[in-house]
Design a protein around this motif. Structure first.
Motif, PDB file in Angstrom:
ATOM      1  N   HIS A  17       6.612 -16.362  17.705  1.00 40.68           N
ATOM      2  CA  HIS A  17       7.320 -15.538  16.708  1.00 40.68           C
ATOM      3  C   HIS A  17       7.463 -14.107  17.205  1.00 40.68           C
ATOM      4  CE1 HIS A  17       5.951 -18.371  13.173  1.00 40.68           C
ATOM      5  NE2 HIS A  17       6.878 -18.919  13.943  1.00 40.68           N
ATOM      6  N   HIS A  50      10.596 -23.616  20.429  1.00 42.44           N
ATOM      7  CA  HIS A  50       9.696 -23.386  19.294  1.00 42.44           C
ATOM      8  C   HIS A  50       9.999 -24.355  18.148  1.00 42.44           C
ATOM      9  CE1 HIS A  50       7.071 -21.036  16.674  1.00 42.44           C
ATOM     10  NE2 HIS A  50       8.011 -21.131  15.750  1.00 42.44           N
ATOM     11  N   GLU A  54       7.566 -27.436  16.562  1.00 46.44           N
ATOM     12  CA  GLU A  54       7.270 -27.474  15.124  1.00 46.44           C
ATOM     13  C   GLU A  54       7.773 -28.781  14.513  1.00 46.44           C
ATOM     14  OE1 GLU A  54       6.949 -22.808  13.786  1.00 46.44           O
ATOM     15  OE2 GLU A  54       8.818 -23.861  13.351  1.00 46.44           O
ATOM     16  N   GLU A 120       6.730 -18.565   7.140  1.00 51.35           N
ATOM     17  CA  GLU A 120       5.731 -19.380   7.845  1.00 51.35           C
ATOM     18  C   GLU A 120       4.405 -18.631   7.937  1.00 51.35           C
ATOM     19  OE1 GLU A 120       8.096 -22.507  10.703  1.00 51.35           O
ATOM     20  OE2 GLU A 120       7.262 -20.731  11.654  1.00 51.35           O
TER      21      GLU A 120
HETATM   22 FE   LIG Z   1       7.802 -20.875  13.606  1.00 49.61          FE
END
Ligand SMILES: [Fe+2]
Ligand SMILES: [Fe+2]
Length: 164
Positions: A17, A50, A54, A120
């Protein structure tokens, strides 16, 4: 114990992130089209990898652990946000040159992703920490770090073969 292998999946996700948010900041600080293009390419790759780890590993594990709990629905919203991000990524990939339209689209992508990251980090990751437990987290961390390396390699190769 080597800590660098990303055995903590929460840390791994947070580091990703940070990296994309930094790229968004860099994008906003330059008007140079070539720099913008380089930043866009790198951000799209980071985001694809990413989102991949996830969607393949972290979200399903979360979903399983969150069953019947109040935090169960968080993942549904997250998946819808990913859906929008993937649409924008696809459109940006079809734009070979950076112009005003591309820059506007990337800016909207950045806004969406910043919002998603906030959610998140404020909701899902703390809930995951509570719900998954240390052993499961550790397992996921190893699996996610491995998959991240693999996906990065694959997507870099795919990008190199299309960018003629
Ligand atoms: Fe994320
Ligand atoms: Fe996400």
């Amino acid at each position: 114990m080597p800590q660098s292998d990303g055995a903590d999946p929460i840390e791994l996700l947070k580091q990703d992130h940070q990296k994309v948010k930094q790229l968004f900041d860099e994008f906003e600080q330059t008007n140079n089209r070539r720099s913008q293009q380089r930043i866009i390419r790198q951000a799209l790759l980071e985001l694809d990898v990413h989102a991949g780890i996830e969607e393949e590993i972290f979200y399903p594990a979360y979903q399983e652990a969150a069953q019947e709990s109040e935090e169960e629905d968080i993942v549904l919203e997250a998946e819808e946000e990913h859906h929008v991000v993937h649409l924008l990524i696809g459109e940006l990939r079809d734009m070979p040159e950076v112009d005003e339209r591309t820059a506007a689209k990337f800016t909207v992508l950045a806004e969406n992703v910043r919002h998603h990251i906030d959610e998140e980090e404020k909701e899902m990751l703390p809930a995951a920490k509570r719900l998954l437990g240390n052993n499961r987290l550790q397992e996921l961390g190893v699996e996610m770090a491995r998959r991240k390396r693999e996906l990065t390699r694959e997507l870099k190769q795919a990008a190199a073969s299309t960018a003629m």
